[in-house]
Motif scaffolding. Structure first.
Motif, PDB file in Angstrom:
ATOM      1  N   UNK A 100       0.759  -0.825   0.118  1.00 51.11           N
ATOM      2  CA  UNK A 100       0.717   0.155   0.022  1.00 51.11           C
ATOM      3  C   UNK A 100       0.770   0.935   0.060  1.00 51.11           C
ATOM      4  N   UNK A 101       2.236   1.144   0.552  1.00 52.65           N
ATOM      5  CA  UNK A 101       3.000   2.602   0.873  1.00 52.65           C
ATOM      6  C   UNK A 101       3.576   2.750  -0.809  1.00 52.65           C
ATOM      7  N   UNK A 102       3.663   1.267  -0.594  1.00 51.37           N
ATOM      8  CA  UNK A 102       4.194   1.658  -2.354  1.00 51.37           C
ATOM      9  C   UNK A 102       3.158   2.474  -3.910  1.00 51.37           C
ATOM     10  N   UNK A 103       2.046   1.702  -3.573  1.00 44.82           N
ATOM     11  CA  UNK A 103       1.211   2.615  -4.472  1.00 44.82           C
ATOM     12  C   UNK A 103       1.310   3.381  -4.568  1.00 44.82           C
ATOM     13  N   UNK A 104       0.938   4.453  -2.890  1.00 45.62           N
ATOM     14  CA  UNK A 104       0.558   5.556  -2.827  1.00 45.62           C
ATOM     15  C   UNK A 104       1.878   6.009  -2.682  1.00 45.62           C
ATOM     16  N   UNK A 105       3.016   5.520  -2.846  1.00 47.43           N
ATOM     17  CA  UNK A 105       4.443   6.421  -3.494  1.00 47.43           C
ATOM     18  C   UNK A 105       4.235   6.519  -5.148  1.00 47.43           C
ATOM     19  N   UNK A 110       3.838   9.794  -9.534  1.00 44.93           N
ATOM     20  CA  UNK A 110       2.370   9.712 -11.006  1.00 44.93           C
ATOM     21  C   UNK A 110       2.589  10.969 -11.805  1.00 44.93           C
ATOM     22  N   UNK A 111       1.148  11.485  -9.820  1.00 46.20           N
ATOM     23  CA  UNK A 111       1.269  12.199  -9.999  1.00 46.20           C
ATOM     24  C   UNK A 111       1.804  13.747  -9.959  1.00 46.20           C
ATOM     25  N   UNK A 112       2.869  13.452  -9.828  1.00 47.47           N
ATOM     26  CA  UNK A 112       4.154  14.755  -9.561  1.00 47.47           C
ATOM     27  C   UNK A 112       5.204  15.176 -10.560  1.00 47.47           C
ATOM     28  N   UNK A 113       5.004  13.066 -11.726  1.00 50.73           N
ATOM     29  CA  UNK A 113       5.329  13.528 -13.349  1.00 50.73           C
ATOM     30  C   UNK A 113       4.383  13.776 -14.347  1.00 50.73           C
ATOM     31  N   UNK A 114       3.481  14.296 -14.075  1.00 50.96           N
ATOM     32  CA  UNK A 114       2.533  13.926 -14.827  1.00 50.96           C
ATOM     33  C   UNK A 114       2.043  15.609 -14.085  1.00 50.96           C
ATOM     34  N   UNK A 115       2.547  16.757 -13.587  1.00 54.65           N
ATOM     35  CA  UNK A 115       2.823  18.061 -13.016  1.00 54.65           C
ATOM     36  C   UNK A 115       4.068  18.290 -13.898  1.00 54.65           C
ATOM     37  N   UNK A 116       4.537  17.972 -13.558  1.00 57.35           N
ATOM     38  CA  UNK A 116       5.989  17.854 -14.154  1.00 57.35           C
ATOM     39  C   UNK A 116       5.922  18.217 -15.900  1.00 57.35           C
ATOM     40  N   UNK A 117       5.145  17.641 -16.362  1.00 54.86           N
ATOM     41  CA  UNK A 117       5.025  16.903 -18.027  1.00 54.86           C
ATOM     42  C   UNK A 117       3.851  18.199 -18.218  1.00 54.86           C
ATOM     43  N   UNK A 118       2.526  18.602 -17.165  1.00 53.45           N
ATOM     44  CA  UNK A 118       2.029  19.206 -17.970  1.00 53.45           C
ATOM     45  C   UNK A 118       2.293  21.335 -17.705  1.00 53.45           C
ATOM     46  N   UNK A 119       3.583  20.962 -16.928  1.00 51.03           N
ATOM     47  CA  UNK A 119       4.092  22.203 -16.806  1.00 51.03           C
ATOM     48  C   UNK A 119       4.918  22.273 -18.499  1.00 51.03           C
ATOM     49  N   UNK A 120       5.446  21.518 -18.670  1.00 55.40           N
ATOM     50  CA  UNK A 120       6.600  21.450 -19.399  1.00 55.40           C
ATOM     51  C   UNK A 120       6.069  21.614 -20.729  1.00 55.40           C
TER      52      UNK A 120
END
Length: 151
Positions: A100-105, A110-120
């Motif tokens: 569970x911890x791994x999945x949430x991590x 994933x959300x952080x990467x999507x935010x970075x990709x979105x920003x880029x």
């Protein structure tokens, strides 16, 4: 005759002293010794019975000890099984927690990467628009809304 009477009295005295201090104590000692000999003879005759009784007692004690050791072994096995089950359940719970911890991590990453990709992408679209049209005619909010609509 006087000497005979004196000798007779002395003899009686000697016999009385011998009887009082030697014969009676010696006879008592012999009686005790005879009683002990009889007791030893009886014990010797009964020794087979005593040995058989001792063997029965030994077997009884050994049987009780075997039963007790079997009980202890079975209790130890039961405790080991319970402990094993408990450890397995604990390990499974820990594994589930780690998963569970791994999945949430992973989800956070994933959300952080999507935010970075979105920003880029927004930055890239704005620069691309500037190069094509020479000015920034669209805003970053407009691009963000369009990206959100694509999902």
């Amino acid at each position: 005759m006087n000497t005979f009477i004196i000798q007779f009295i002395i003899l009686l005295l000697i016999l009385w002293v011998l009887k009082k201090f030697i014969f009676i104590p010696y006879l008592k000692y012999l009686d005790k010794w005879e009683d002990r000999q009889k007791k030893l003879e009886e014990d010797y005759k009964n020794i087979d019975a005593l040995v058989a009784k001792a063997k029965k007692e030994k077997e009884s004690i050994l049987e009780k000890a075997r039963k007790k050791s079997d009980e202890i072994i079975s209790e130890a096995e039961q405790i080991a099984k319970n402990k094993r089950t408990e450890l397995i359940e604990k390990a499974e719970d820990e594994a589930k927690g780690i998963i569970e911890s791994g999945r949430s991590e992973i989800e956070k990453e994933k959300l952080s990467m999507l935010a970075d990709v979105k920003s880029n992408i927004i930055d890239l679209v704005l620069r691309f628009n500037k190069k094509l049209f020479g000015s920034e005619k669209i805003s970053s909010e407009f691009v963000e809304k369009e990206i959100e609509l694509m999902k």
